[in-house]
Design a protein around this motif. Structure first.
Motif, PDB file in Angstrom:
ATOM      1  N   GLN A  63       0.840  -1.200   0.000  1.00  0.00           N
ATOM      2  CA  GLN A  63       0.000   0.000   0.000  1.00  0.00           C
ATOM      3  C   GLN A  63       0.873   1.247   0.000  1.00  0.00           C
ATOM      4  O   GLN A  63       0.603   2.206  -0.730  1.00  0.00           O
ATOM      5  N   ARG A  66       2.134   2.131  -3.394  1.00  0.00           N
ATOM      6  CA  ARG A  66       1.096   2.509  -4.354  1.00  0.00           C
ATOM      7  C   ARG A  66       0.709   1.374  -5.314  1.00  0.00           C
ATOM      8  O   ARG A  66       0.222   1.627  -6.426  1.00  0.00           O
ATOM      9  N   THR A  69      -4.526  -0.349  -2.822  1.00  0.00           N
ATOM     10  CA  THR A  69      -5.185   0.742  -2.096  1.00  0.00           C
ATOM     11  C   THR A  69      -6.354   0.177  -1.310  1.00  0.00           C
ATOM     12  O   THR A  69      -6.989  -0.801  -1.738  1.00  0.00           O
ATOM     13  N   THR A  79      -4.132  -1.347  -7.268  1.00  0.00           N
ATOM     14  CA  THR A  79      -4.237   0.029  -7.758  1.00  0.00           C
ATOM     15  C   THR A  79      -4.488   0.048  -9.260  1.00  0.00           C
ATOM     16  O   THR A  79      -3.911  -0.736 -10.015  1.00  0.00           O
ATOM     17  N   ASP A  85      -0.046   9.134 -14.695  1.00  0.00           N
ATOM     18  CA  ASP A  85       1.094   9.025 -13.776  1.00  0.00           C
ATOM     19  C   ASP A  85       2.416   8.892 -14.514  1.00  0.00           C
ATOM     20  O   ASP A  85       3.480   9.065 -13.913  1.00  0.00           O
TER      21      ASP A  85
END
Length: 222
Positions: A63, A66, A69, A79, A85
């Motif tokens: 977590q 990333r 989540t 995720t 991104d």
């Protein structure tokens, strides 16, 4: 299920939590656990032959990185891969990948050079076109992690491993649209040679070009 070669030093005995972390991490990176998919602790524990406690410890780390989540009252999920991104990840990598390559060229030990030379030989099999996309991506991860280890800077290594993991998830998402994956992976050959030869400036230049080329290839595929 084939696992990505991890960063385990020779002779190191991994804890159950570390084993679980690395296995789940690489499933998430390679999209074997699909973006948005629910994370089931019991199923993961069973598939990895460990208890729920090591899995929970692993998920806490993932977590932070990333890769998963958690939503209140909904649960934990892989995720989503967000193409927006890409620019942020590339911005970090364009600065730190050249630094890592240069430091690896300066600090590589005889053992490091032998490891990298062995990886260079594996890259030659990619030249022949015998490896499929998944194998190429695993090899790409393996080379990056080996270079980061060779910096002998655990803080730099940790940062780059996390960002390379996120970049690889984006790559996996668009793998079917990429026309020259083998060529992208083969770029590591000259980079490894520069590191083994102790040429930090050349290694840094090649590493930056590799990151820039990766972002351009993804954007062209979109």
């Amino acid at each position: 299920m084939q696992q990505v070669v991890t960063e385990q030093p020779a002779g190191e005995e991994l804890s159950l939590a570390e084993r679980a972390y690395r296995a789940i991490r690489d499933r998430l990176i390679m999209l074997e656990i699909r973006p948005g998919a629910p994370i089931n602790e019991d199923q993961l524990a069973q598939s990895l032959a460990v208890g729920r406690t090591p899995v929970r410890e692993a998920l806490k780390r993932l977590q932070y990185e990333r890769l998963i989540t958690t939503y209140p009252r909904r649960g934990t999920f892989a995720t989503e891969v967000n193409i927006t991104d890409l620019a942020h990840i590339s911005e970090v990598r364009q600065e730190l990948e050249p630094l890592a390559a240069a430091q690896a060229a300066r600090r590589a030990t005889a053992t490091d050079r032998a490891m990298l030379t062995a990886l260079r030989r594996e890259l030659e099999s990619a030249d022949s076109g015998r490896q499929d996309a998944t194998e190429l991506m695993r090899l790409d991860l393996q080379v990056h992690r080996a270079i980061y280890t060779t910096t002998h800077n655990p803080y730099l290594e940790d940062t780059l491993v996390r960002h390379d993991n996120l970049a690889t998830r984006i790559w996996c998402l668009f793998v079917d649209r990429l026309s020259n994956m083998a060529g992208h992976v083969e770029e590591h050959g000259p980079l490894i040679e520069a590191i083994v030869a102790g040429e930090p400036d050349k290694a840094a230049q090649l590493a930056r070009s590799h990151v820039v080329g990766f972002e351009r290839a993804i954007r062209d595929a979109i």
